[in-house]
Each structure stands twice: as structure tokens, then as C-alpha cells.
Motif scaffolding. Structure first.
Motif, short mmCIF file in Angstrom:
data_model
loop_
_atom_site.label_atom_id
_atom_site.label_comp_id
_atom_site.label_asym_id
_atom_site.label_seq_id
_atom_site.Cartn_x
_atom_site.Cartn_y
_atom_site.Cartn_z
N VAL A 132 1.08 -1.13 0.29
CA VAL A 132 -0.20 -0.25 -0.16
C VAL A 132 1.19 1.34 0.03
CG1 VAL A 132 -1.50 1.55 1.47
CG2 VAL A 132 -1.67 -1.63 1.28
N SER A 133 2.00 0.89 0.96
CA SER A 133 2.65 2.26 0.64
C SER A 133 3.29 2.46 -1.28
CB SER A 133 4.11 2.50 1.99
OG SER A 133 4.61 1.73 1.62
N LEU A 134 3.58 1.58 -1.17
CA LEU A 134 4.30 2.00 -2.59
C LEU A 134 2.93 2.67 -3.88
CD1 LEU A 134 6.37 -0.61 -2.92
CD2 LEU A 134 7.05 1.45 -2.69
N THR A 135 1.51 1.92 -3.71
CA THR A 135 0.63 2.32 -4.71
C THR A 135 -0.43 2.83 -4.08
OG1 THR A 135 -0.16 0.09 -4.14
CG2 THR A 135 1.33 0.06 -5.56
N ASP A 136 -0.38 4.13 -2.83
CA ASP A 136 -1.65 4.70 -2.38
C ASP A 136 -2.07 6.08 -3.30
OD1 ASP A 136 0.81 5.84 -1.76
OD2 ASP A 136 0.07 6.80 -0.48
N ARG A 137 -1.30 5.89 -4.08
CA ARG A 137 -1.66 7.00 -5.42
C ARG A 137 -2.24 6.34 -6.69
NH1 ARG A 137 -1.87 11.87 -3.46
NH2 ARG A 137 -1.00 12.28 -1.74
N VAL A 138 -2.23 5.02 -6.97
CA VAL A 138 -2.26 4.69 -8.44
C VAL A 138 -4.17 3.84 -7.92
CG1 VAL A 138 -1.79 2.27 -9.87
CG2 VAL A 138 -0.13 3.08 -8.25
N THR A 139 -4.41 5.01 -8.56
CA THR A 139 -5.66 4.38 -8.96
C THR A 139 -6.27 3.90 -10.00
OG1 THR A 139 -6.51 6.52 -10.16
CG2 THR A 139 -6.16 6.79 -7.72
N GLN A 140 -7.70 2.94 -10.13
CA GLN A 140 -8.07 2.48 -11.23
C GLN A 140 -7.94 2.90 -12.65
OE1 GLN A 140 -12.23 0.68 -10.45
NE2 GLN A 140 -11.72 -0.49 -12.92
N GLU A 141 -8.84 4.51 -12.95
CA GLU A 141 -8.04 5.32 -13.22
C GLU A 141 -6.17 5.21 -13.82
OE1 GLU A 141 -8.77 10.15 -14.69
OE2 GLU A 141 -8.71 9.65 -12.28
N VAL A 142 -5.09 5.41 -13.33
CA VAL A 142 -3.87 5.58 -13.24
C VAL A 142 -3.39 4.29 -14.28
CG1 VAL A 142 -1.94 5.66 -12.38
CG2 VAL A 142 -3.41 7.42 -11.66
N LEU A 179 -1.19 16.33 -8.89
CA LEU A 179 -0.78 15.60 -7.71
C LEU A 179 -0.91 13.43 -8.17
CD1 LEU A 179 -0.80 17.82 -5.45
CD2 LEU A 179 -1.53 15.70 -3.98
N LYS A 180 -1.71 13.85 -9.65
CA LYS A 180 -1.76 12.81 -9.88
C LYS A 180 -0.59 12.16 -11.18
CE LYS A 180 -6.70 12.61 -10.53
NZ LYS A 180 -7.97 11.86 -11.54
N ILE A 181 0.65 12.58 -10.99
CA ILE A 181 1.50 12.85 -11.53
C ILE A 181 2.50 11.33 -10.13
CG2 ILE A 181 2.72 15.09 -10.80
CD1 ILE A 181 4.66 14.35 -13.20
N LEU A 182 1.96 12.16 -9.48
CA LEU A 182 2.41 10.84 -8.35
C LEU A 182 1.99 9.51 -8.37
CD1 LEU A 182 2.85 13.13 -5.19
CD2 LEU A 182 4.66 12.60 -7.09
N GLY A 183 0.90 9.58 -8.48
CA GLY A 183 0.10 7.84 -9.39
C GLY A 183 1.41 7.31 -10.04
N GLU A 184 1.43 8.39 -11.25
CA GLU A 184 2.40 7.70 -12.61
C GLU A 184 3.73 7.85 -12.29
OE1 GLU A 184 3.71 8.92 -17.03
OE2 GLU A 184 2.07 9.94 -15.77
N LEU A 185 4.52 8.26 -10.94
CA LEU A 185 5.88 7.46 -10.57
C LEU A 185 5.60 6.53 -9.95
CD1 LEU A 185 8.12 8.96 -10.16
CD2 LEU A 185 7.31 10.03 -8.05
N GLN A 186 4.49 6.37 -9.33
CA GLN A 186 4.15 4.45 -8.71
C GLN A 186 4.03 3.62 -9.65
OE1 GLN A 186 1.50 5.51 -5.37
NE2 GLN A 186 2.41 5.95 -3.77
N PHE A 187 3.47 3.85 -10.30
CA PHE A 187 3.75 2.45 -11.22
C PHE A 187 4.33 2.65 -12.01
CE2 PHE A 187 1.95 1.71 -15.91
CZ PHE A 187 0.02 1.17 -15.28
N ALA A 188 5.47 3.82 -12.53
CA ALA A 188 5.72 3.06 -13.51
C ALA A 188 7.26 2.02 -12.15
CB ALA A 188 6.49 4.33 -13.57
N PHE A 189 7.42 3.00 -11.28
CA PHE A 189 8.29 2.14 -10.46
C PHE A 189 7.54 0.95 -10.39
CE2 PHE A 189 10.01 0.89 -5.68
CZ PHE A 189 11.40 1.78 -5.46
N VAL A 190 6.20 0.84 -9.69
CA VAL A 190 5.98 -0.93 -9.91
C VAL A 190 6.10 -1.87 -10.68
CG1 VAL A 190 4.26 -2.02 -8.94
CG2 VAL A 190 4.54 -0.28 -7.81
N CYS A 191 6.22 -1.02 -11.89
CA CYS A 191 6.36 -1.58 -12.93
C CYS A 191 7.39 -2.41 -13.21
CB CYS A 191 6.11 -1.43 -14.09
SG CYS A 191 4.33 -0.96 -14.86
#
Length: 386
Positions: free
Chosen positions: A136-146, A251-263
Motif C-alpha cells: 500500500v505504501s508503494l501504490t497508495d496513489r495508483v488508482t484504477q484510473e491511473v 498530484l496525480k503525476i505521483l500515481g504515475e511515478l508509483q506505477f512506473a516504479f512498481v512496473c
């Protein structure tokens, strides 16, 4: 797939409210994981139960159990947004060596599986609750929309790119018409050999759809002074990206930052790492934005705190130059964040974050970069310099 001990009350709640993945036909020895945990599938495995509702990443790697050392293939994964008591059904596709979720579209089959969950229970491994907080700490800003905006149209995250030739040229005459070297002549040089290789492109629908980083850091018609300023302060380029993709909520850019990191971290997709670096560079080197976007940068520090806790200290060091791109990038961020024009709370948070990184990784953010400084070469023992 070993069970995970948890509080009995929590286990009951997850059993009642948790989602279930029924994964049928997965060969024994397959490497399979969800979120931050990976197992090797045993002969009785039929899926995963008691999954907390929310975003999850299911991934697998086919295994050659007859191969030396039980070699595994490249990892493929899929993001799943699960609701309470969801039941998703997938069958193993032996041709693709991957899970196929098309059965989840068959309501009758899913209903039969749901009705038989009690009988399936002993074949289902429990969700690894011990890694949930980290996930959750790595993906808390990765929404379904992201996820929907950034994942490939195929829905699959693949460690290795699925590429095909740009042109189909099976015959020599076809190659001659395209002014390409013939296959029946010997190569005279490495360059000629490389030219003979077909140009490849990603198969349509398999590419990650990241935001496009602006190629030009300055506005059209900029003066030389403005070009220089925009090269030192990337706020113009950052604002262009935010205006194009995240105008309603920067702030949704942080969701993309997390998405890229998890990928990259879990999906093993190197492209994710490269995009993460580019986004981070853009964010950290934008002095004007740091002064104006207080909430964005307060949350960026939190995102980075959790991300950097998951990687070894020397991971970012280039083996040739010995230059840690992250320390140089963050050094500029900390310098900009210490400006009097920056919000007091952000300045304070940045100072604490810098102290944390200095203590944990022993990174030096105080040393002034000086490309013109002489290089000190250490001679091997026993070698005497004239």
C-alpha cells in the motif's frame, strides 16, 4: 504456497470480505506472486483467497522444471482492482504460458466457481497479509484510473518487449527494393551486419502508455537567456506535462511515478525504471514549481521515502562513471527546497528527508559538483610513480 499466520479475527474478516482468485491449470513449479510476494506453485494450488479489496498486481513466470536449475521465463503481470467478495477466474494458457482471465466474463462459470468455494478452500493459499502495508505504501496513489490510462491496451505488463519487424521482407527482391543489404552476401563490417538486422517495433497494444516527457524545455521563440534559464529550471517543461495530462489534479503525476516504479521493481520492466528516472528528474529540477506546488512536493517526499526503502544503496550507481544519478538529482531538489521562497513546512520536511537519506545510504548532498576538478588516480600497491 505456504500459509501466512494472522490474527484469527482478521482472518475471519478477510475470509468474509476478501476477494478470491481462482487460477486453474497452473503447472507445478510456475513462479507466481501477488503484489510483493512470490511463490513456486505446488501440485495442489488452485488460487489465492482472502485478498484485501483494492489494487493488486498478479504476476507469473513459466518454469522449465526439466531445465538446469529450474529456469524461469520472463515475468508477465496484470493489475487487478478487486472489490469485496470478488471472485475472478483464470485458466492457464499453455501456448502463451500465461494466465487467461477471459473465463471471468462467463457469468455461469464464475457462479459455479463461487458456489464451490468451500470445496476449493483447501487448495487456495491465503493472501500474504504481512506485505500489505509495504504494498500500500508503494501504490497508495495508483488508482484504477491511473492503471487504465498507463497500462498497455492488452492489459498485460511484460518484462520483455513484444516486438515485431517494422517491414515484412521475406524475399531478397523485397530487400533490394528497400535498399537493404542482401542476405546472401558476407558481412564486411560490424556496421554492415547491424544494418542487415530488421528494424523492430513494439507489437501494437503491448506498449506502456506513459506521459510523454517534453522534448523541448523552453517555449517557442524563447531568447537565449530564457533557453538557459529553462535548462537550469525545468518548471516550464513540468508545467507543460501537467497541463497536458494532469490539469485537474497535478498530484496525480505521483500515481504515475508509483506505477512506473512498481512496473520496474516487481514487473521487471526496465522501461518503467527509465520513465521513473525521467519523471523524477523533471520534478526535482523545477525550482519555480517547488515554490508554487507545496502539496505536490510534500507528497513527493513521502512517495520517495517508501520507494527508496526498497532498493539497495548502490543500485543507482553507474558502473562506468561511478555517478549516482539519484544523489545529483536530489541534491538539486534539496538546494531548491531550501530557498526562502519555499513553504516553511516543505523546507522542514526536505531537511528531514535529506538527513534520513544521508544516514541510511551515506549519500553526500553537500559536496559541490566540479567537473573541472583534477582526478586523483590511486596506483596499485607496489607500483612506484616516477
Amino acid at each position: 504456497m505456504a500459509g501466512v499466520e494472522m490474527d484469527p479475527e482478521l482472518a475471519r474478516n478477510l475470509f468474509e470480505e476478501g476477494a478470491t482468485l481462482v487460477l486453474l491449470g497452473v503447472p507445478e513449479g510456475t513462479e507466481l506472486g501477488i503484489d510483493y510476494k512470490t511463490w513456486q506453485v505446488g501440485p495442489r494450488f488452485r488460487g489465492v483467497k482472502m485478498i484485501p479489496p483494492g489494487l493488486h498486481f498478479l504476476h507469473c513466470s513459466a518454469s522449465n522444471r526439466q531445465g538446469q536449475g529450474g529456469e524461469t521465463g520472463p515475468r508477465t503481470g496484470v493489475f487487478l482492482c478487486l472489490k469485496p467478495r470478488d471472485v475472478l477466474l483464470a485458466h492457464w494458457d499453455s501456448t502463451e504460458e500465461d494466465l487467461n482471465f477471459s473465463a471471468s466474463q462467463n457469468e455461469e462459470e464464475v457462479a459455479r466457481v463461487r458456489a464451490g468455494l468451500r470445496d476449493l478452500d483447501r487448495f487456495l493459499g491465503p493472501y500474504p497479509y504481512d506485505v500489505l502495508r509495504k504494498w500500500v505504501s508503494l501504490t497508495d496513489r495508483v488508482t484504477q484510473e491511473v492503471v487504465q490510462n498507463l497500462q498497455p491496451l492488452s492489459g498485460k505488463i511484460c518484462a520483455f518487449a513484444d516486438v515485431i519487424p517494422e517491414l515484412s521482407l521475406p524475399h531478397t527482391q523485397d530487400r533490394v527494393q528497400q535498399n537493404l543489404p542482401r542476405n546472401d552476401t558476407e558481412c564486411q563490417s560490424m556496421k554492415e551486419g547491424l544494418e542487415r538486422l530488421p528494424k523492430m517495433k513494439l507489437r501494437e497494444g503491448t506498449e506502456l502508455r506513459f506521459s510523454e516527457i517534453p522534448k523541448q524545455n523552453y517555449p517557442e521563440g524563447a531568447t537565449p537567456a530564457q533557453i538557459t534559464q529553462c535548462s537550469m529550471d525545468l518548471s516550464y517543461a513540468l508545467n507543460c506535462l501537467l497541463e497536458r495530462y494532469y490539469k485537474q489534479d497535478p498530484l496525480k503525476i505521483l500515481g504515475e511515478l508509483q506505477f512506473a516504479f512498481v512496473c520496474f521493481l516487481i514487473g521487471n520492466v526496465y522501461e518503467g525504471f527509465e520513465h521513473w528516472k525521467q519523471l523524477l528528474n523533471l520534478l526535482c529540477r523545477s525550482e519555480d514549481a517547488i515554490q508554487r506546488q507545496r502539496d505536490l512536493y510534500l507528497n513527493l517526499i513521502t512517495v520517495l521515502f517508501h520507494q527508496l526503502g526498497e532498493i539497495p544503496p548502490d543500485f543507482f550507481v553507474d558502473i562506468v562513471s561511478k555517478d549516482n544519478f539519484l544523489t545529483s538529482t536530489l541534491q538539486e531538489f534539496f538546494m531548491f527546497a531550501s530557498s526562502p521562497g519555499v513553504d516553511h513546512g516543505l523546507r522542514k520536511r526536505a531537511v528531514k528527508f535529506k538527513a534520513h537519506l544521508t544516514k541510511k545510504f551515506r549519500w553526500d548532498f553537500e559536496m559541490d559538483p566540479d567537473d573541472c576538478a583534477p582526478v586523483v588516480v590511486e596506483l596499485p600497491e607496489g607500483v612506484v610513480q616516477d
